[in-house]
Design a protein around this motif. Structure first.
Motif, PDB file in Angstrom:
ATOM      1  N   THR A   2       0.842  -1.202   0.000  1.00  0.00           N
ATOM      2  CA  THR A   2       0.000   0.000   0.000  1.00  0.00           C
ATOM      3  C   THR A   2       0.877   1.251   0.000  1.00  0.00           C
ATOM      4  O   THR A   2       0.610   2.208  -0.733  1.00  0.00           O
ATOM      5  CB  THR A   2      -0.944   0.001   1.216  1.00  0.00           C
ATOM      6  N   ARG A   3       1.916   1.251   0.841  1.00  0.00           N
ATOM      7  CA  ARG A   3       2.840   2.391   0.881  1.00  0.00           C
ATOM      8  C   ARG A   3       3.526   2.595  -0.473  1.00  0.00           C
ATOM      9  O   ARG A   3       3.673   3.712  -0.957  1.00  0.00           O
ATOM     10  CB  ARG A   3       3.898   2.175   1.960  1.00  0.00           C
ATOM     11  N   GLY A   4       3.984   1.518  -1.075  1.00  0.00           N
ATOM     12  CA  GLY A   4       4.643   1.607  -2.381  1.00  0.00           C
ATOM     13  C   GLY A   4       3.704   2.122  -3.460  1.00  0.00           C
ATOM     14  O   GLY A   4       4.084   2.943  -4.297  1.00  0.00           O
ATOM     15  N   GLY A   5       2.461   1.658  -3.471  1.00  0.00           N
ATOM     16  CA  GLY A   5       1.471   2.131  -4.441  1.00  0.00           C
ATOM     17  C   GLY A   5       1.166   3.606  -4.252  1.00  0.00           C
ATOM     18  O   GLY A   5       1.056   4.365  -5.226  1.00  0.00           O
ATOM     19  N   PHE A   6       1.038   4.025  -2.992  1.00  0.00           N
ATOM     20  CA  PHE A   6       0.777   5.435  -2.710  1.00  0.00           C
ATOM     21  C   PHE A   6       1.948   6.298  -3.173  1.00  0.00           C
ATOM     22  O   PHE A   6       1.752   7.363  -3.763  1.00  0.00           O
ATOM     23  CB  PHE A   6       0.513   5.635  -1.212  1.00  0.00           C
ATOM     24  N   LEU A   7       3.158   5.845  -2.936  1.00  0.00           N
ATOM     25  CA  LEU A   7       4.343   6.587  -3.362  1.00  0.00           C
ATOM     26  C   LEU A   7       4.402   6.692  -4.887  1.00  0.00           C
ATOM     27  O   LEU A   7       4.726   7.751  -5.441  1.00  0.00           O
ATOM     28  CB  LEU A   7       5.604   5.911  -2.820  1.00  0.00           C
ATOM     29  N   ALA A   8       4.072   5.616  -5.576  1.00  0.00           N
ATOM     30  CA  ALA A   8       4.054   5.642  -7.045  1.00  0.00           C
ATOM     31  C   ALA A   8       3.008   6.628  -7.558  1.00  0.00           C
ATOM     32  O   ALA A   8       3.259   7.390  -8.506  1.00  0.00           O
ATOM     33  CB  ALA A   8       3.785   4.242  -7.595  1.00  0.00           C
ATOM     34  N   LEU A   9       1.812   6.643  -6.964  1.00  0.00           N
ATOM     35  CA  LEU A   9       0.777   7.595  -7.372  1.00  0.00           C
ATOM     36  C   LEU A   9       1.206   9.031  -7.103  1.00  0.00           C
ATOM     37  O   LEU A   9       0.935   9.936  -7.900  1.00  0.00           O
ATOM     38  CB  LEU A   9      -0.535   7.295  -6.649  1.00  0.00           C
ATOM     39  N   LEU A  10       1.880   9.260  -5.998  1.00  0.00           N
ATOM     40  CA  LEU A  10       2.351  10.597  -5.664  1.00  0.00           C
ATOM     41  C   LEU A  10       3.361  11.086  -6.709  1.00  0.00           C
ATOM     42  O   LEU A  10       3.276  12.224  -7.175  1.00  0.00           O
ATOM     43  CB  LEU A  10       2.979  10.601  -4.271  1.00  0.00           C
ATOM     44  N   TRP A  11       4.302  10.237  -7.115  1.00  0.00           N
ATOM     45  CA  TRP A  11       5.269  10.619  -8.128  1.00  0.00           C
ATOM     46  C   TRP A  11       4.601  10.850  -9.478  1.00  0.00           C
ATOM     47  O   TRP A  11       4.980  11.754 -10.228  1.00  0.00           O
ATOM     48  CB  TRP A  11       6.382   9.570  -8.258  1.00  0.00           C
ATOM     49  N   LEU A  12       3.608  10.058  -9.803  1.00  0.00           N
ATOM     50  CA  LEU A  12       2.872  10.249 -11.057  1.00  0.00           C
ATOM     51  C   LEU A  12       2.196  11.624 -11.070  1.00  0.00           C
ATOM     52  O   LEU A  12       2.243  12.348 -12.063  1.00  0.00           O
ATOM     53  CB  LEU A  12       1.838   9.136 -11.240  1.00  0.00           C
ATOM     54  N   PHE A  13       1.591  11.998  -9.947  1.00  0.00           N
ATOM     55  CA  PHE A  13       0.953  13.305  -9.836  1.00  0.00           C
ATOM     56  C   PHE A  13       1.981  14.427 -10.016  1.00  0.00           C
ATOM     57  O   PHE A  13       1.739  15.402 -10.729  1.00  0.00           O
ATOM     58  CB  PHE A  13       0.254  13.439  -8.483  1.00  0.00           C
TER      59      PHE A  13
END
Length: 156
Positions: A9-20
């Motif tokens: 979950t943390r890794g997915g959230f971090l990936a979404l944050l970088w995409l944004f």
């Protein structure tokens, strides 16, 4: 097992944050590119001979720009030889308060006796009647030009 789910979950959230962040930078870059792309073509464009050869400018001549639809409906701008910048920027000739308009959205300029509209790399595009403008396009009198929710026309 719950520890693995938490890490994923943390890794997915971090990936979404970088995409944004990357998408936000892309939008800022496109606005800056449109602003810097404004100056090179302004003063020395040719094309008057070509428009005269097609018979442009015979009969009625455009004297004003009229906003026919949108929040500024009824506004008029008297035309002279200077180009008209349209967008959300404070230094625009026609300043639009429209979420669908870019900071530097379009330019209407005179070449010879004819007037041309040019999209300046906007996100949502500029439309002459129902056709998307790809390059400098001649604008006949009374033909609607749509920028976001605003529709403008050249009038004599």
């Amino acid at each position: 097992m719950p520890e693995l789910v938490l890490q994923l979950t943390r890794g997915g959230f971090l990936a979404l944050l970088w995409l944004f962040v990357l998408l936000a930078l892309q939008v800022v870059r496109s606005d800056l590119y449109a602003a810097s792309g404004l100056k090179p073509g302004m003063p020395g464009r040719s094309g008057g001979k070509q428009s005269r050869a097609r018979g442009a400018g015979r009969g009625k001549v455009a004297r004003q720009l009229l906003v026919t639809q949108g929040p500024l409906a009824g506004s008029r701008i008297t035309l002279d030889s200077r180009p008209i910048l349209i967008g959300r920027a404070d230094d625009s000739t026609l300043k639009l308060d429209d979420d669908y308009a870019s900071t530097r959205h379009a330019r209407i300029s005179q070449q010879g006796d004819a007037w041309y509209v040019e999209d300046l790399g906007s996100t949502n595009g500029t439309y002459l009647e129902r056709n998307k403008v790809a390059g400098p396009t001649r604008v006949p009198l009374g033909t609607p030009v749509r920028i976001g929710k605003t529709v403008i026309e050249l009038r004599s």
